[in-house]
Write a protein that holds these residues in place. Structure first.
Motif, PDB file in Angstrom:
ATOM      1  N   PHE A 103      -4.408  -8.805  -1.774  1.00 44.23           N
ATOM      2  CA  PHE A 103      -3.709  -6.932  -1.274  1.00 44.23           C
ATOM      3  C   PHE A 103      -4.447  -7.553  -0.203  1.00 44.23           C
ATOM      4  O   PHE A 103      -4.055  -6.155   0.664  1.00 44.23           O
ATOM      5  CB  PHE A 103      -3.454  -6.925  -2.179  1.00 44.23           C
ATOM      6  N   LEU A 104      -5.872  -7.012  -1.099  1.00 41.18           N
ATOM      7  CA  LEU A 104      -6.871  -6.662   0.270  1.00 41.18           C
ATOM      8  C   LEU A 104      -6.325  -6.820   1.262  1.00 41.18           C
ATOM      9  O   LEU A 104      -7.108  -6.499   2.136  1.00 41.18           O
ATOM     10  CB  LEU A 104      -7.750  -6.004  -0.577  1.00 41.18           C
ATOM     11  N   ASP A 128      -3.689  -7.019 -11.895  1.00 37.80           N
ATOM     12  CA  ASP A 128      -3.767  -8.172 -12.375  1.00 37.80           C
ATOM     13  C   ASP A 128      -2.270  -8.413 -12.634  1.00 37.80           C
ATOM     14  O   ASP A 128      -1.775  -9.099 -13.535  1.00 37.80           O
ATOM     15  CB  ASP A 128      -4.314  -7.798 -13.935  1.00 37.80           C
ATOM     16  N   HIS A 159       0.118  -0.863  -9.274  1.00 32.52           N
ATOM     17  CA  HIS A 159      -1.259  -0.606  -8.595  1.00 32.52           C
ATOM     18  C   HIS A 159      -2.550  -1.615  -9.542  1.00 32.52           C
ATOM     19  O   HIS A 159      -2.954  -1.571  -9.265  1.00 32.52           O
ATOM     20  CB  HIS A 159      -1.680   0.643  -8.426  1.00 32.52           C
ATOM     21  N   LYS A 162      -2.794 -16.600  -3.778  1.00 33.68           N
ATOM     22  CA  LYS A 162      -3.827 -16.983  -3.668  1.00 33.68           C
ATOM     23  C   LYS A 162      -4.439 -18.850  -2.572  1.00 33.68           C
ATOM     24  O   LYS A 162      -5.028 -18.638  -1.905  1.00 33.68           O
ATOM     25  CB  LYS A 162      -4.561 -17.566  -5.494  1.00 33.68           C
ATOM     26  N   ALA A 193       1.067  -1.389   0.037  1.00 37.15           N
ATOM     27  CA  ALA A 193      -0.054   0.241   0.036  1.00 37.15           C
ATOM     28  C   ALA A 193       0.826   0.812  -0.183  1.00 37.15           C
ATOM     29  O   ALA A 193       1.573   1.049   0.221  1.00 37.15           O
ATOM     30  CB  ALA A 193      -0.489  -0.419   1.471  1.00 37.15           C
ATOM     31  N   ASP A 225      -5.942  -9.821  -5.881  1.00 35.28           N
ATOM     32  CA  ASP A 225      -6.947  -8.285  -5.267  1.00 35.28           C
ATOM     33  C   ASP A 225      -6.812  -8.244  -3.799  1.00 35.28           C
ATOM     34  O   ASP A 225      -6.715  -7.930  -3.002  1.00 35.28           O
ATOM     35  CB  ASP A 225      -8.051  -7.817  -6.875  1.00 35.28           C
ATOM     36  N   ALA A 228      -3.534  -5.658   3.241  1.00 33.49           N
ATOM     37  CA  ALA A 228      -3.410  -4.228   3.612  1.00 33.49           C
ATOM     38  C   ALA A 228      -4.388  -3.423   4.474  1.00 33.49           C
ATOM     39  O   ALA A 228      -3.575  -2.978   4.941  1.00 33.49           O
ATOM     40  CB  ALA A 228      -3.147  -3.533   2.169  1.00 33.49           C
ATOM     41  N   ARG A 229      -4.876  -4.536   4.319  1.00 31.77           N
ATOM     42  CA  ARG A 229      -6.457  -3.903   5.949  1.00 31.77           C
ATOM     43  C   ARG A 229      -5.353  -4.103   6.843  1.00 31.77           C
ATOM     44  O   ARG A 229      -6.467  -3.432   7.827  1.00 31.77           O
ATOM     45  CB  ARG A 229      -6.757  -5.126   5.112  1.00 31.77           C
TER      46      ARG A 229
END
Lengths: 249, 309
Positions: free
Chosen positions: A237-238, A199, A196, A225, A41, A234, A241-242
Motif C-alpha cells: 500500500f505504501l 491486516d 484502512h 506481495k 488513500a 502495508d 500510495a506514495r
C-alpha cells in the motif's frame, strides 16, 4: 465477458466533476461470492467509484453492471439487489434494535412473515435477544457494527458494499466482524469492502488499490506481495500510495 | 514534575435507568516532554478523558491536574496552557487558513509571528494556500491547519484526540513524523488513537477499554509482559486451519492476524507441538513459527482477562 458468475463488471468506468477526473477509466470484475477489498488513500476516488456502483451517481463514461444491472439505466434494480453499510452511517440511533431491522427490511419490501421469522433468528445468532427493545444508541460500538452488517444483508442481497465497516472497533470485535463476512461470503453474498486496516486486506480474496482515480494494482494479497517484492500488504500500500500526486479528499 | 496526573477519574452520562459509564476510575501520570498514547477502540472513554483534562467537562469523581493545576478549580489557567485538537474538525470553515490561524493567535493574546518557529515545519506545507477557506481544504491540509491552530499559543501540553482516525496509512505515517519533531521542542503530547500499530511510536501508552485502563507501560514493556508462548501459523485453507487450531488442547486463544493466524499457547506448548498436532491432522507442511507479540496481541490478551473478571 459477463457470465452468471460475475457480480460486478466495470469497464473504463469514469467520473468527472468539471475538469477533475475523480475516477479515471477503471476496469475490473468481481466474482460471485468473492471478498473483494477496495483499497486506496484518502481522495483516491474510492467513494465516487462506490457511489456509481451503488446506483447513486451516474458515470461520465465507461460501462458497468452490478448484479447484472446497468449503472446508467437500471439504478433502481441495483439498489434492490445490494446491501450497504458504512462506519459513519448504519443504523438509526433513536430506534430500537427491532425497529431498525423492521425499518430496513420494510424498505426492501419484505413481507411481515419473513421479517418476523428472520428477526427472531438474527437476534438469537447475535445474542441480542435481551436488547431487542433497547435503543441502538445504548449498544456498544462493536455490537452496533455487527447488527448493522446483519441488517445490511437482511434482505438477502447479491452484493453488499461495506465502507470502512470496522473503523475504531476493538481488535476482538473486528475479528468477529470478519467472521461474519466470511459466513456471508460462504452463503454466496459477494462482499465489496474498503478498509484502512492492512491486516484486513489479507482477509480478502482479491484486493484492488486505487491511486489518483486509477486502479494501479489488482490481485490476490499473496501475488501483490510477490509482485512488489515486499512482505506485508502495508508495504504494498505504501509503495503505491506514495506515488499519488493528488491531494487527499 | 508530572505534566498530567489523572487520579481515579470517573464519568458517567445519563440518568438512573439509562446510565452509561464512560470512565470507571482512571489513573495515570504523564511526564513532562513525553509522547503519551491513549490506545483503545471507539467508546473506550478516550474523548471523555480528554475533555476532562482540557477542562471542557467536569468529572463525576476523582481528580486531575495539568501542569500542576487542578482541572476543576484552575480551569481558566489550564486553558491558557493547553492546546486541544478535537476529533472532529472544529475550525471556522468560512475563514481562510490565514484567518483561522490569526484568530486563534489573537484569542490567546499572541501573534502568529511570535510563535512562528514552533509551527513552521507544519504550517509551511499549507502556507502556499493561505487564502483558501478552511472548508475547501483536503483532509490532510485540514489536519495540518488544526494542528497549527492548536500550537500557535505555544502550549505546554498538547491534546490530540484521534488525529489519525479515518486517515490512510501514508498520511498517518506523515502525521506521526510531525509529532516526533514536535516532541523534540519539549511539548508534552497526549494523543489518542484506535489504531494499535501506532502504539509503538509513543514513549509510553495507556491501553484503555470500556472506561478502564488495561495497562500503562512503554510499548516494549507492554510486549514484554506478554508471557504466553505465541506462534504464527499459515496454510492454504485458513478458515479450516482456524477451526482445527481451536480444537487443539494446547491452545489458549487463536485468531486471524493478517496473513497468519496467531495462536496463544498454554504453558509447556511450543511451535513444535503445534506442528506435530497439525501433521497428525493431515497438514503436510504447515508454516508454524514462534513470534514476539505485538501490541494488538497484548490488547486482545488483556481484553480477555478483564472480560473474565
Amino acid at each position: 465477458m459477463i457470465t452468471n458468475n460475475t457480480a460486478i463488471q466495470a469497464e473504463t468506468l469514469t467520473k468527472r466533476f468539471g475538469d477533475f477526473t475523480a475516477v479515471d477509466a477503471i476496469s475490473f470484475e468481481v466474482k460471485k461470492g468473492e471478498i473483494f477489498g477496495f483499497l486506496g488513500a484518502n481522495g483516491a476516488g474510492k467513494t465516487t467509484a462506490m457511489r456509481m456502483l451503488c446506483g447513486l451517481s451516474i458515470p461520465t463514461s465507461g460501462k458497468a453492471t452490478v448484479a447484472g444491472f446497468d449503472v446508467y439505466k437500471q439504478t433502481e434494480h441495483i439498489k434492490r439487489s445490494i446491501g450497504y453499510m458504512s462506519q459513519k452511517f448504519s443504523l438509526y440511533e433513536d430506534l430500537t434494535v427491532k425497529e431498525n431491522i423492521r425499518f430496513y427490511a420494510g424498505i426492501y419490501g419484505k413481507s411481515d412473515a419473513f421479517i418476523k421469522e428472520k428477526t427472531a433468528f438474527l437476534l438469537k445468532e447475535l445474542h441480542l435477544e435481551a436488547e431487542a427493545n433497547k435503543l441502538v444508541r445504548s449498544l456498544p460500538l462493536g455490537w452496533k457494527q455487527k447488527l448493522a452488517f446483519s441488517v445490511a444483508i437482511f434482505h438477502e442481497p447479491e452484493i453488499v458494499f461495506l465502507d470502512e465497516p470496522t473503523g475504531g472497533v476493538d481488535p476482538v470485535t473486528r475479528r468477529e466482524f470478519w467472521n461474519m463476512i466470511y459466513k456471508a461470503a460462504e452463503s454466496g453474498i459477494t462482499i465489496f469492502v474498503t478498509t484502512h486496516y492492512m491486516d484486513e486486506a489479507e482477509y480478502c480474496n482479491r484486493v484492488s488499490i486505487m491511486v489518483d482515480g486509477r486502479i494501479d494494482a489488482l490481485d490476490t494479497p499473496a501475488q501483490l506481495k510477490r509482485t512488489f517484492e515486499v512482505r506485508s500488504m502495508d508495504e504494498v500500500f505504501l509503495k503505491l500510495a506514495r506515488k499519488a500526486k493528488r491531494a487527499a479528499d | 514534575m508530572y505534566s498530567v496526573i489523572a487520579n481515579n477519574l470517573k464519568k458517567q452520562y445519563g440518568k438512573k435507568k439509562d446510565v452509561v459509564t464512560a470512565l470507571k476510575g482512571i489513573s495515570f501520570e504523564v511526564e513532562q516532554g513525553e509522547l503519551f498514547g491513549i490506545i483503545g477502540p471507539d467508546g473506550a472513554g478516550k474523548t471523555s478523558l480528554f475533555r476532562i483534562l482540557t477542562t471542557l467537562l467536569l468529572p463525576d469523581g476523582g481528580t486531575a491536574s495539568v501542569d500542576g493545576l487542578d482541572v476543576v478549580k484552575d480551569f481558566k489557567a489550564i486553558r491558557q496552557r493547553v492546546g486541544y485538537m478535537p476529533g472532529r474538525f472544529s475550525l471556522y470553515q468560512d475563514l481562510t487558513i490565514e484567518e483561522n490561524l490569526d484568530f486563534f493567535a489573537t484569542i490567546f493574546n499572541t501573534t502568529v509571528k511570535e510563535n512562528y518557529d514552533l509551527i513552521k515545519d507544519i504550517y509551511s506545507q499549507i502556507e502556499p494556500f493561505k487564502d483558501r477557506r478552511a472548508g475547501k481544504l483536503s483532509g490532510g491540509m485540514k489536519q495540518k491547519l488544526a494542528l497549527s491552530c492548536a500550537l500557535i499559543h505555544k502550549p505546554s501540553v498538547l491534546f490530540l484526540d484521534e488525529p489519525t482516525t479515518g486517515v490512510d496509512a501514508v498520511s498517518r505515517k506523515e502525521f506521526w513524523e510531525m509529532l516526533r519533531s514536535l516532541k523534540k521542542q519539549g511539548i508534552t503530547i497526549l494523543v489518542s488513537t484506535p489504531y494499535m500499530d501506532e502504539a509503538s511510536l509513543c514513549d509510553r501508552v495507556a491501553l484503555i477499554q470500556n472506561g478502564e485502563i488495561l495497562s500503562v507501560n512503554s510499548p516494549e514493556g507492554v510486549i514484554n509482559s506478554f508471557r504466553q508462548p505465541l506462534v504464527a501459523v499459515k496454510d492454504s485453507n485458513m478458515l479450516q486451519l482456524l477451526n482445527d487450531l481451536q480444537n487443539f488442547e494446547g491452545v489458549q486463544n487463536a485468531y486471524p492476524f493478517g496473513e497468519y493466524h496467531h495462536v496463544v499457547l498454554k504453558d509447556g506448548y511450543s511451535a513444535n507441538t503445534v506442528s506435530d498436532f497439525l501433521q497428525q491432522h493431515n497438514y503436510h507442511q504447515p508454516d508454524v513459527k514462534t513470534i514476539r507479540a505485538d501490541i494488538e496481541d497484548c490488547f486482545i490478551a488483556l481484553m480477555k482477562v478483564s472480560g473474565e473478571l
